[in-house]
Design a protein around this motif. Structure first.
Motif, PDB file in Angstrom:
ATOM      1  N   PHE A  83      10.226  -4.024  -7.831  1.00 15.00           N
ATOM      2  CA  PHE A  83      10.108  -3.073  -6.737  1.00 15.00           C
ATOM      3  C   PHE A  83      11.343  -3.146  -5.853  1.00 15.00           C
ATOM      4  CE2 PHE A  83       5.807  -3.772  -8.092  1.00 15.00           C
ATOM      5  CZ  PHE A  83       5.143  -2.571  -7.880  1.00 15.00           C
ATOM      6  N   SER A  84      11.777  -1.998  -5.353  1.00 13.26           N
ATOM      7  CA  SER A  84      12.851  -1.984  -4.365  1.00 13.26           C
ATOM      8  C   SER A  84      12.325  -2.551  -3.056  1.00 13.26           C
ATOM      9  CB  SER A  84      13.371  -0.559  -4.162  1.00 13.26           C
ATOM     10  OG  SER A  84      12.332   0.277  -3.680  1.00 13.26           O
ATOM     11  N   ILE A  85      13.220  -2.807  -2.128  1.00  8.80           N
ATOM     12  CA  ILE A  85      12.845  -3.488  -0.894  1.00  8.80           C
ATOM     13  C   ILE A  85      11.940  -2.630  -0.031  1.00  8.80           C
ATOM     14  CG2 ILE A  85      14.713  -2.727   0.619  1.00  8.80           C
ATOM     15  CD1 ILE A  85      13.492  -6.349   0.122  1.00  8.80           C
ATOM     16  N   ASP A  86      11.910  -1.304  -0.253  1.00 13.53           N
ATOM     17  CA  ASP A  86      11.004  -0.448   0.503  1.00 13.53           C
ATOM     18  C   ASP A  86       9.670  -0.258  -0.199  1.00 13.53           C
ATOM     19  OD1 ASP A  86      11.865   1.102  -1.578  1.00 13.53           O
ATOM     20  OD2 ASP A  86      12.648   2.733  -0.352  1.00 13.53           O
ATOM     21  N   GLY A  87       9.451  -0.988  -1.313  1.00 18.26           N
ATOM     22  CA  GLY A  87       8.142  -0.998  -1.955  1.00 18.26           C
ATOM     23  C   GLY A  87       7.980  -0.053  -3.118  1.00 18.26           C
ATOM     24  N   LYS A  88       9.044   0.586  -3.583  1.00 11.52           N
ATOM     25  CA  LYS A  88       8.962   1.547  -4.686  1.00 11.52           C
ATOM     26  C   LYS A  88       9.249   0.855  -6.019  1.00 11.52           C
ATOM     27  CE  LYS A  88       8.944   6.083  -5.847  1.00 11.52           C
ATOM     28  NZ  LYS A  88       7.911   7.065  -5.441  1.00 11.52           N
ATOM     29  N   GLN A 108       2.689   7.583  -2.909  1.00  7.40           N
ATOM     30  CA  GLN A 108       3.975   8.254  -3.127  1.00  7.40           C
ATOM     31  C   GLN A 108       5.151   7.304  -2.953  1.00  7.40           C
ATOM     32  OE1 GLN A 108       4.461  12.279  -1.901  1.00  7.40           O
ATOM     33  NE2 GLN A 108       6.466  11.934  -1.009  1.00  7.40           N
ATOM     34  N   TRP A 109       5.086   6.428  -1.991  1.00  7.26           N
ATOM     35  CA  TRP A 109       6.226   5.553  -1.679  1.00  7.26           C
ATOM     36  C   TRP A 109       6.119   4.177  -2.297  1.00  7.26           C
ATOM     37  CZ3 TRP A 109       4.978   7.731   3.650  1.00  7.26           C
ATOM     38  CH2 TRP A 109       5.615   8.966   3.819  1.00  7.26           C
ATOM     39  N   HIS A 110       4.947   3.786  -2.743  1.00 10.10           N
ATOM     40  CA  HIS A 110       4.777   2.422  -3.238  1.00 10.10           C
ATOM     41  C   HIS A 110       4.285   2.369  -4.678  1.00 10.10           C
ATOM     42  CE1 HIS A 110       4.171   1.876   1.308  1.00 10.10           C
ATOM     43  NE2 HIS A 110       5.411   1.526   0.999  1.00 10.10           N
ATOM     44  N   MET A 111       4.265   3.510  -5.367  1.00  7.06           N
ATOM     45  CA  MET A 111       3.900   3.497  -6.774  1.00  7.06           C
ATOM     46  C   MET A 111       4.902   2.659  -7.567  1.00  7.06           C
ATOM     47  SD  MET A 111       5.154   7.214  -8.261  1.00  7.06           S
ATOM     48  CE  MET A 111       4.580   8.288  -6.948  1.00  7.06           C
ATOM     49  N   PRO A 112       4.515   2.004  -8.631  1.00  6.15           N
ATOM     50  CA  PRO A 112       3.208   2.082  -9.290  1.00  6.15           C
ATOM     51  C   PRO A 112       2.190   1.063  -8.796  1.00  6.15           C
ATOM     52  CG  PRO A 112       4.694   0.822 -10.665  1.00  6.15           C
ATOM     53  CD  PRO A 112       5.485   1.225  -9.443  1.00  6.15           C
ATOM     54  N   ALA A 113       2.391   0.473  -7.602  1.00  7.33           N
ATOM     55  CA  ALA A 113       1.385  -0.439  -7.066  1.00  7.33           C
ATOM     56  C   ALA A 113       0.086   0.339  -6.868  1.00  7.33           C
ATOM     57  CB  ALA A 113       1.857  -1.032  -5.742  1.00  7.33           C
ATOM     58  N   THR A 114      -0.973  -0.093  -7.510  1.00  4.83           N
ATOM     59  CA  THR A 114      -2.234   0.633  -7.495  1.00  4.83           C
ATOM     60  C   THR A 114      -3.145   0.136  -6.377  1.00  4.83           C
ATOM     61  OG1 THR A 114      -3.304  -0.934  -8.981  1.00  4.83           O
ATOM     62  CG2 THR A 114      -2.086   0.887  -9.998  1.00  4.83           C
ATOM     63  N   ALA A 148       5.606  -2.781   5.546  1.00  6.31           N
ATOM     64  CA  ALA A 148       5.495  -1.600   4.685  1.00  6.31           C
ATOM     65  C   ALA A 148       5.558  -2.023   3.225  1.00  6.31           C
ATOM     66  CB  ALA A 148       6.607  -0.602   4.989  1.00  6.31           C
ATOM     67  N   GLY A 149       4.574  -1.578   2.447  1.00  3.52           N
ATOM     68  CA  GLY A 149       4.547  -1.871   1.020  1.00  3.52           C
ATOM     69  C   GLY A 149       3.850  -3.172   0.726  1.00  3.52           C
ATOM     70  N   PHE A 155      -0.219 -15.132  15.525  1.00  2.00           N
ATOM     71  CA  PHE A 155      -0.732 -13.760  15.501  1.00  2.00           C
ATOM     72  C   PHE A 155      -2.013 -13.763  14.683  1.00  2.00           C
ATOM     73  CE2 PHE A 155       1.971 -14.253  11.842  1.00  2.00           C
ATOM     74  CZ  PHE A 155       1.318 -13.589  10.823  1.00  2.00           C
ATOM     75  N   ASP A 156      -2.729 -12.650  14.706  1.00  2.00           N
ATOM     76  CA  ASP A 156      -4.067 -12.607  14.126  1.00  2.00           C
ATOM     77  C   ASP A 156      -4.187 -11.773  12.861  1.00  2.00           C
ATOM     78  OD1 ASP A 156      -5.318 -14.019  16.420  1.00  2.00           O
ATOM     79  OD2 ASP A 156      -4.720 -12.212  17.510  1.00  2.00           O
ATOM     80  N   ILE A 157      -3.359 -10.749  12.717  1.00  2.00           N
ATOM     81  CA  ILE A 157      -3.584  -9.751  11.668  1.00  2.00           C
ATOM     82  C   ILE A 157      -2.287  -9.469  10.925  1.00  2.00           C
ATOM     83  CG2 ILE A 157      -4.322  -7.371  11.183  1.00  2.00           C
ATOM     84  CD1 ILE A 157      -5.780  -7.495  13.957  1.00  2.00           C
ATOM     85  N   ILE A 158      -2.372  -9.399   9.606  1.00  2.08           N
ATOM     86  CA  ILE A 158      -1.299  -8.883   8.762  1.00  2.08           C
ATOM     87  C   ILE A 158      -1.630  -7.419   8.484  1.00  2.08           C
ATOM     88  CG2 ILE A 158      -0.077  -9.083   6.564  1.00  2.08           C
ATOM     89  CD1 ILE A 158      -1.106 -12.021   6.470  1.00  2.08           C
ATOM     90  N   GLY A 159      -0.822  -6.528   9.010  1.00  7.20           N
ATOM     91  CA  GLY A 159      -1.025  -5.096   8.805  1.00  7.20           C
ATOM     92  C   GLY A 159      -0.074  -4.585   7.734  1.00  7.20           C
ATOM     93  N   LEU A 160      -0.587  -3.766   6.813  1.00 10.36           N
ATOM     94  CA  LEU A 160       0.205  -3.232   5.704  1.00 10.36           C
ATOM     95  C   LEU A 160       0.214  -1.703   5.727  1.00 10.36           C
ATOM     96  CD1 LEU A 160      -1.247  -5.429   2.799  1.00 10.36           C
ATOM     97  CD2 LEU A 160       0.775  -5.914   4.189  1.00 10.36           C
ATOM     98  N   SER A 161       1.300  -1.120   5.251  1.00  7.98           N
ATOM     99  CA  SER A 161       1.329   0.299   4.908  1.00  7.98           C
ATOM    100  C   SER A 161       1.241   0.422   3.395  1.00  7.98           C
ATOM    101  CB  SER A 161       2.626   0.964   5.384  1.00  7.98           C
ATOM    102  OG  SER A 161       2.691   1.040   6.787  1.00  7.98           O
ATOM    103  N   TYR A 162       0.398   1.356   2.930  1.00 13.21           N
ATOM    104  CA  TYR A 162       0.289   1.583   1.495  1.00 13.21           C
ATOM    105  C   TYR A 162       0.085   3.069   1.220  1.00 13.21           C
ATOM    106  CZ  TYR A 162      -1.610   1.893  -3.222  1.00 13.21           C
ATOM    107  OH  TYR A 162      -1.829   2.264  -4.522  1.00 13.21           O
TER     108      TYR A 162
END
Length: 462
Positions: A414-419, A245-251, A215-216, A235-242
């Motif tokens: 950024f905080s550890i949850d991506g904010k 609202q939760w990861h700003m200001p990452a654009t 996540a993030g 493993f084959d894939i790195i999956g991300l959540s973006y």
């Protein structure tokens, strides 16, 4: 002007064929919503939602699996969802509609996310016995996939855990006591889960692409380093959540830059966005509080078209940086009279692909699924910027920037949850950044030039 970092690069070694890019949707809620009375329609005509998504251009359906979601027994009619039988019901619908399947092992009885990785109750007695817990995890994944294979429903992709920033299978008391990431425990558990998938491949003769889920985007590099350093590489894939609202200001641009950097650092891995979402309105159709309520200034005011544009632009950035897939989280979680653990209705009806009557939004997110890819101008290769970052103690971070740099540089925290929690402008030479105002904990420091991410580091503040 000296060029910095890597941003929006189109590198031939990472090129993905246009028809090989996966547009997907998480449809885990559809069975439940239909049982609760939801109707889905297009052009005023009732539609099977799985066929509706397939016809719109959705290539793959993501389905979450909980171990034993007994908490459903006291909700609504007591029917359980996202357990094995419900997942098979969903997988069969996806197959009949001609779509692939990504199976999302939450490895919990309840929602698993960056703040909550509760071990299933059935495994709680062996939570501190690592070999036995590894065996339990292996057998669970192996038997689940084998049973799905026997029904002709073996998924094309499997993710071991959901948003596993803090690890997996934590006793609830340990999880709830604060941030923890025990790699000596975490590494072997992930290896066991991935080995189970490998062994199912060998037994069935069918290929299953495996994924880890973070996540993030700002958390991706340090977590991937942790996995690699502890032997979790098969493993084959790195999956991300973006999510904005939760990861700003990452654009969107910075997220693409991080994807490009991951592809460069781990050229044998694909990178995909497993979760994103964007609201089309701030209105609501029920009493359940909505979880996405923040508009990005470039995608405002909120509207179906803004939702579609968010998806088109995010996909363009993912594609340009060598990513190979983009999934929307819960585009069919519409409002009904049923309850969640937190209220009556849906917590995301304002961010689905449907209006409050179940009709497909005009020029909204559903149209993204069938849209031609947005073209992105190929960027020229850029030189790496040799930035050095050190934590000096006393809540002071040192960032050394080489001389002669004319581009504007910043260091975002950024905080550890991506904010995002702080931002500092950087000058050539040594920059000593005081972080006195931040609470104790772990943070990610990110140095960037415009949209290009140059360096990320994990730091611990006492």
């Amino acid at each position: 002007m000296q060029r910095l970092c890597f941003a929006l690069l189109l590198l031939p070694v990472f090129s993905i064929a246009q028809d090989g890019f996966l547009r997907g949707a998480d449809l885990s809620y559809v069975n439940e919503m239909e049982d609760c009375g939801a109707m889905f329609s297009s052009g005023g005509e009732p539609e099977d939602p799985y066929l509706l998504f397939a016809e719109a251009g959705c290539a793959i359906v993501r389905l979450r699996l909980w171990h034993t979601p007994s908490w459903y027994d006291t909700l609504n009619a007591g029917q359980r969802y996202s357990d094995f039988e419900d997942v098979c019901r969903s997988a069969e619908r996806a197959r009949e509609a001609g779509m692939q399947i990504l199976l999302d092992f939450h490895l919990s009885d309840f929602w698993a996310d960056p703040g909550r990785q509760w071990i299933p109750a059935a495994w709680a007695p062996v939570a501190d016995d690592l070999p036995v817990l590894q065996d339990s995890l292996y057998n669970y994944i192996y038997s689940t996939l084998t049973a799905m294979h026997e029904r002709g429903l073996l998924p094309e992709m499997v993710q071991v855990g959901n948003e596993t920033n803090r690890g997996i299978l934590l006793p609830q008391a340990v999880n709830d006591a604060g941030w923890v990431l025990d790699w000596d425990r975490n590494g072997p558990l992930f290896q066991s889960g991935l080995q189970a998938v490998t062994d199912v491949e060998a037994a069935t003769g069918q290929n299953i692409r495996t994924a880890l889920h973070i996540a993030g985007p700002t958390n991706a590099h340090w977590l991937m380093e942790g996995f690699a350093n502890h032997g979790v590489t098969d493993f084959d894939i790195i999956g991300l959540s973006y999510y904005w609202q939760w990861h700003m200001p990452a654009t969107i641009g910075q997220t693409g830059s991080i994807i490009g950097s991951l592809r460069e650092t781990y050229p044998d891995k694909e990178v995909m966005i497993f979760e994103t979402g964007y609201p089309w309105t701030l209105d609501y159709a029920d009493a359940a509080s909505n979880i996405l309520t923040t508009a990005h200034p470039d995608y405002a005011p909120l509207s179906p078209q803004a939702q579609k544009q968010w998806m088109l632009d995010l996909e363009a950035s993912v594609r340009a940086n060598g990513g190979s897939g983009l999934f929307y989280w819960e585009p069919a979680w519409v409002s009904t009279d049923c309850y969640t653990p937190w209220g009556q209705g849906s917590h995301k009806e304002n961010a689905t692909f449907f209006d409050f009557d179940g009709e497909v939004l005009d020029n909204g997110g559903m149209d993204w699924l069938g849209a031609a890819p947005t073209s992105v101008e190929e960027a020229s290769p850029r030189e790496r910027l040799s930035v050095q970052m050190r934590y000096l103690g006393n809540r002071t971070l040192s960032v050394e920037v080489p001389p002669g740099i004319s581009d504007s540089l910043t260091c975002q925290i950024f905080s550890i949850d991506g904010k995002g929690v702080a931002s500092h402008a950087l000058q050539p030479g040594e920059n000593q950044l005081r972080l006195a105002a931040l609470p104790a904990g772990q943070y990610v420091a990110l140095v960037q030039s415009g949209q290009a991410v140059c360096l990320t580091r994990l730091i611990q503040l006492p």
